[in-house]
Design a protein around this motif. Structure first.
Motif, PDB file in Angstrom:
ATOM      1  N   SER A  13       0.826  -1.210   0.000  1.00  7.97           N
ATOM      2  CA  SER A  13       0.000   0.000   0.000  1.00  7.97           C
ATOM      3  C   SER A  13       0.858   1.258   0.000  1.00  7.97           C
ATOM      4  O   SER A  13       0.512   2.247  -0.649  1.00  7.97           O
ATOM      5  CB  SER A  13      -0.967  -0.004   1.179  1.00  7.97           C
ATOM      6  OG  SER A  13      -0.277   0.076   2.396  1.00  7.97           O
ATOM      7  N   THR A  16       2.123   1.709  -3.577  1.00  7.09           N
ATOM      8  CA  THR A  16       1.054   2.222  -4.435  1.00  7.09           C
ATOM      9  C   THR A  16       0.801   3.694  -4.165  1.00  7.09           C
ATOM     10  O   THR A  16       0.634   4.494  -5.092  1.00  7.09           O
ATOM     11  CB  THR A  16      -0.235   1.416  -4.208  1.00  7.09           C
ATOM     12  OG1 THR A  16       0.038   0.029  -4.407  1.00  7.09           O
ATOM     13  CG2 THR A  16      -1.340   1.859  -5.127  1.00  7.09           C
ATOM     14  N   LEU A  20       1.289   6.789  -6.866  1.00 12.06           N
ATOM     15  CA  LEU A  20       0.231   7.726  -7.232  1.00 12.06           C
ATOM     16  C   LEU A  20       0.604   9.176  -6.922  1.00 12.06           C
ATOM     17  O   LEU A  20       0.377  10.074  -7.734  1.00 12.06           O
ATOM     18  CB  LEU A  20      -1.064   7.356  -6.515  1.00 12.06           C
ATOM     19  CG  LEU A  20      -1.703   6.048  -6.959  1.00 12.06           C
ATOM     20  CD1 LEU A  20      -2.895   5.717  -6.071  1.00 12.06           C
ATOM     21  CD2 LEU A  20      -2.125   6.120  -8.399  1.00 12.06           C
TER      22      LEU A  20
END
Length: 64
Positions: A13, A16, A20
């Protein structure tokens, strides 16, 4: 209060999230300064790598 350790889900996580944020920031800067991505591809890739790595490092250090 015991700090939670790093597990596989947390690391994925964070990766990610770093991806982003780095893509968003990079494209925002490219748009604001009207930089052509095809002419400066090496600089863009280097900036993305440094930015993404820095964000990921901050996220991991805050949770260790």
């Amino acid at each position: 209060m015991k700090k939670r350790g790093l597990d596989k889900g947390l690391i994925v996580s964070f990766g990610t999230l770093a991806l982003l944020f780095a893509v968003g920031i990079l494209f925002f800067v490219l748009f604001i300064f009207d930089i052509d991505i095809t002419e400066n591809l090496t600089s863009v890739v280097g900036s993305y790598s440094g930015l993404s790595g820095g964000i990921w490092l901050i996220l991991l250090l805050r949770n260790c």
